[in-house]
Design an enzyme around this catalytic site. Structure first.
Site, short mmCIF file in Angstrom:
data_model
loop_
_atom_site.label_atom_id
_atom_site.label_comp_id
_atom_site.label_asym_id
_atom_site.label_seq_id
_atom_site.Cartn_x
_atom_site.Cartn_y
_atom_site.Cartn_z
N GLY A 25 -43.96 -3.23 -13.28
CA GLY A 25 -42.72 -2.75 -12.35
C GLY A 25 -43.19 -1.94 -11.44
O GLY A 25 -44.23 -2.04 -11.05
N SER A 68 -54.33 -3.42 -7.95
CA SER A 68 -54.04 -3.95 -7.29
C SER A 68 -55.43 -4.71 -7.04
O SER A 68 -56.33 -4.08 -6.82
CB SER A 68 -53.18 -4.72 -6.62
OG SER A 68 -53.26 -5.52 -5.57
N TYR A 83 -49.08 -0.85 0.22
CA TYR A 83 -49.27 -1.08 -1.08
C TYR A 83 -50.57 -1.30 -1.87
O TYR A 83 -50.17 -0.19 -3.06
CB TYR A 83 -48.45 -2.76 -0.94
CG TYR A 83 -49.13 -3.96 -2.31
CD1 TYR A 83 -48.24 -3.44 -3.45
CD2 TYR A 83 -50.06 -4.49 -1.99
CE1 TYR A 83 -48.88 -4.13 -4.89
CE2 TYR A 83 -50.01 -5.64 -3.58
CZ TYR A 83 -49.24 -4.67 -4.52
OH TYR A 83 -49.78 -5.84 -6.22
N SER A 121 -53.22 -13.71 -9.32
CA SER A 121 -52.85 -14.58 -11.33
C SER A 121 -51.57 -15.58 -10.79
O SER A 121 -50.26 -15.26 -10.83
CB SER A 121 -52.02 -13.59 -11.71
OG SER A 121 -52.16 -14.25 -12.89
C1 15L Z 1 -51.00 -8.83 -5.53
O1 15L Z 1 -51.37 -7.43 -5.29
C2 15L Z 1 -49.76 -9.63 -5.24
O2 15L Z 1 -49.40 -8.64 -5.92
C3 15L Z 1 -50.11 -11.51 -5.27
O3 15L Z 1 -48.43 -11.63 -5.40
C4 15L Z 1 -51.56 -12.13 -4.64
O4 15L Z 1 -50.49 -12.20 -3.08
C5 15L Z 1 -52.56 -11.15 -4.94
O5 15L Z 1 -52.41 -10.03 -4.91
C6 15L Z 1 -53.82 -11.86 -4.18
O6 15L Z 1 -54.02 -10.92 -3.49
O7 15L Z 1 -53.94 -12.58 -3.98
#
Ligand code: 15L
Length: 268
Positions: free
Chosen positions: A75, A114, A139, A169
């Site tokens: 989330g 991420s 982010y 993904s």
């Molecule tokens: C992420 O963290 C995103 O949530 C996803 O939408 C993609 O953009 C991914 O990274 C990415 O780096 O391709």
């Protein structure tokens, strides 16, 4: 160690792109799957409990974790956005989640971090989770905060967390950058299941990627999770290179691992 199937697993972000995949795929891991999101969750399957909740709502998140054995926490905000939604969902929300886990005695969390925690490393570098954070935006910084928060809750309270720095993904890689960052849905499932079933997770950070020939990330320090990716972006290479035959090397999105995230925003 959590016996599988466990009694109740909580999946947050269950209405999102990866949430929809894992909602279906995690069914064998638990008797009851509690699913949560602020977006519409649709109808409950027989083994499911629907629990809409905003992560910044402390009381709602406390109730969400009651009776839960483990959490897969997808989330929150998952793209570069203005500060306010990131603060609410990813900073306050992560704190609310870990406090609720502490109060209810939840022992293991799989935290969707991420690759944007390290998006300002260059595409000609190979890095490992122990390398310093170089977030490519608010982010990525919020995910770095979640990783640090989870480490504190492990050190202080023994709550285990696997932080997954998920790459890209999607059903298939969408551009040449994703030849390195792609994580197939099947490998995503393998990775999350490994995090739930590994006897000991402690506090681990791993990159979420398939067995891609081009790779910027070294997961050696996370081998104890027992994750072995079985897919690869390589079958998509020829088509992607034909679609993007030249790359502008002066473009920061080509130079840095975070791709277009490194030049998204500011929003004010
Ligand atoms: C992420 O963290 C995103 O949530 C996803 O939408 C993609 O953009 C991914 O990274 C990415 O780096 O391709």
């Amino acid at each position: 160690m959590i016996p599988i199937p466990m009694n109740r697993l909580l999946l947050t972000g269950a209405a999102g792109g990866l949430g929809v995949q894992l909602r279906r795929r995690l069914k064998p891991c638990c008797r009851t799957l509690r699913v949560s999101d602020i977006a519409d969750l649709g109808a409950a399957a027989p083994h499911e409990e629907l629990r809409p909740a905003a992560l910044e709502d402390k009381a709602a998140v406390l109730a969400l974790l009651e009776g839960v054995d483990a959490v897969v926490h997808l989330g929150g905000v998952s793209t570069e956005q203005p500060w306010e939604p990131i603060l609410a969902a990813n900073i306050v929300g992560a704190y609310n989640l870990y406090e609720a886990a502490r109060k209810h005695g939840v022992r293991r969390i799989v935290f969707a971090s991420s690759n944007h925690v390290t998006g300002f490393y260059r595409q000609d570098e190979v890095i490992a989770p122990a390398d310093p954070v170089r977030a490519d935006g608010l982010y990525g910084l919020s995910k770095a905060w979640g990783e640090d928060l989870s480490r504190f809750y492990f050190d202080r309270y023994g709550i285990e967390t696997a932080c997954l720095r998920i790459g890209s993904s999607f059903p298939e890689p969408r551009d040449r950058r994703m030849l390195a960052t792609w994580l197939s849905y099947d490998d995503l499932e393998r990775l999350v299941r490994a995090c739930l079933t590994a006897p000991v997770v402690g506090h681990t950070i791993a990159y979420g990627m398939s067995d891609n020939t081009t790779s910027w990330w070294d997961n050696t320090a996370a081998r104890h999770l027992g994750f072995r990716p079985q897919d690869s972006s390589e079958p998509f290479r020829a088509a992607l290179e034909a679609r993007q035959p030249t790359l502008d090397r002066d473009d920061p999105a080509v130079a840095f691992q975070g791709g277009a995230f490194v030049r998204t925003g500011p929003f004010e």
